[in-house]
Design a protein around this motif. Sequence first.
Motif, PDB file in Angstrom:
ATOM      1  N   ILE A  24       0.864  -1.179   0.000  1.00  0.00           N
ATOM      2  CA  ILE A  24       0.000   0.000   0.000  1.00  0.00           C
ATOM      3  C   ILE A  24       0.901   1.230   0.000  1.00  0.00           C
ATOM      4  O   ILE A  24       1.926   1.260   0.689  1.00  0.00           O
ATOM      5  N   LYS A  28      -1.580   6.321   1.455  1.00  0.00           N
ATOM      6  CA  LYS A  28      -2.757   5.573   1.903  1.00  0.00           C
ATOM      7  C   LYS A  28      -2.504   4.919   3.260  1.00  0.00           C
ATOM      8  O   LYS A  28      -3.399   4.861   4.101  1.00  0.00           O
ATOM      9  N   GLU A  61      -7.617  -6.391   0.381  1.00  0.00           N
ATOM     10  CA  GLU A  61      -7.987  -7.186  -0.783  1.00  0.00           C
ATOM     11  C   GLU A  61      -7.776  -6.325  -2.015  1.00  0.00           C
ATOM     12  O   GLU A  61      -7.841  -5.106  -1.933  1.00  0.00           O
ATOM     13  N   GLU A  62      -7.582  -6.929  -3.125  1.00  0.00           N
ATOM     14  CA  GLU A  62      -7.270  -6.281  -4.397  1.00  0.00           C
ATOM     15  C   GLU A  62      -7.340  -4.752  -4.374  1.00  0.00           C
ATOM     16  O   GLU A  62      -6.329  -4.091  -4.285  1.00  0.00           O
ATOM     17  N   GLN A  63      -8.501  -4.169  -4.466  1.00  0.00           N
ATOM     18  CA  GLN A  63      -8.612  -2.715  -4.560  1.00  0.00           C
ATOM     19  C   GLN A  63      -9.289  -2.076  -3.345  1.00  0.00           C
ATOM     20  O   GLN A  63      -9.770  -0.953  -3.431  1.00  0.00           O
ATOM     21  N   LYS A  64      -9.324  -2.785  -2.222  1.00  0.00           N
ATOM     22  CA  LYS A  64      -9.969  -2.204  -1.052  1.00  0.00           C
ATOM     23  C   LYS A  64      -9.298  -2.665   0.235  1.00  0.00           C
ATOM     24  O   LYS A  64      -8.623  -3.680   0.275  1.00  0.00           O
TER      25      LYS A  64
END
Length: 92
Positions: A24, A28, A61-64
């Motif tokens: 990440i 973020k 997870e992938e995009q979250k």
Amino acid sequence: MTNHQRYKTLVPREVKKFCLYYGISANKANIVAVAAEETIVNCIKYGGRLSHWIDVSLVIEEQKMLLRIRDNGAPFNPTEYEFDSGKFDIIK
């Protein structure tokens, strides 16, 4: 330093390390760490004398990302809270 003070700094630091470890971005990771810190502070401040534990979970997870923080303090239902300002809204 009290245990509460340790948790206020330990949890955000570990959340940030976890995010960075899993790729990440630093920006973020900082945002999630600040959210964790603010929530932990609220748990400590408003949890009442009965609050004896705080559970922190972060799932990537992938995009979250899902940050879940629970405690056994005084109950709070954000959908029943009335804001003094029209600037914020809770999405149900």
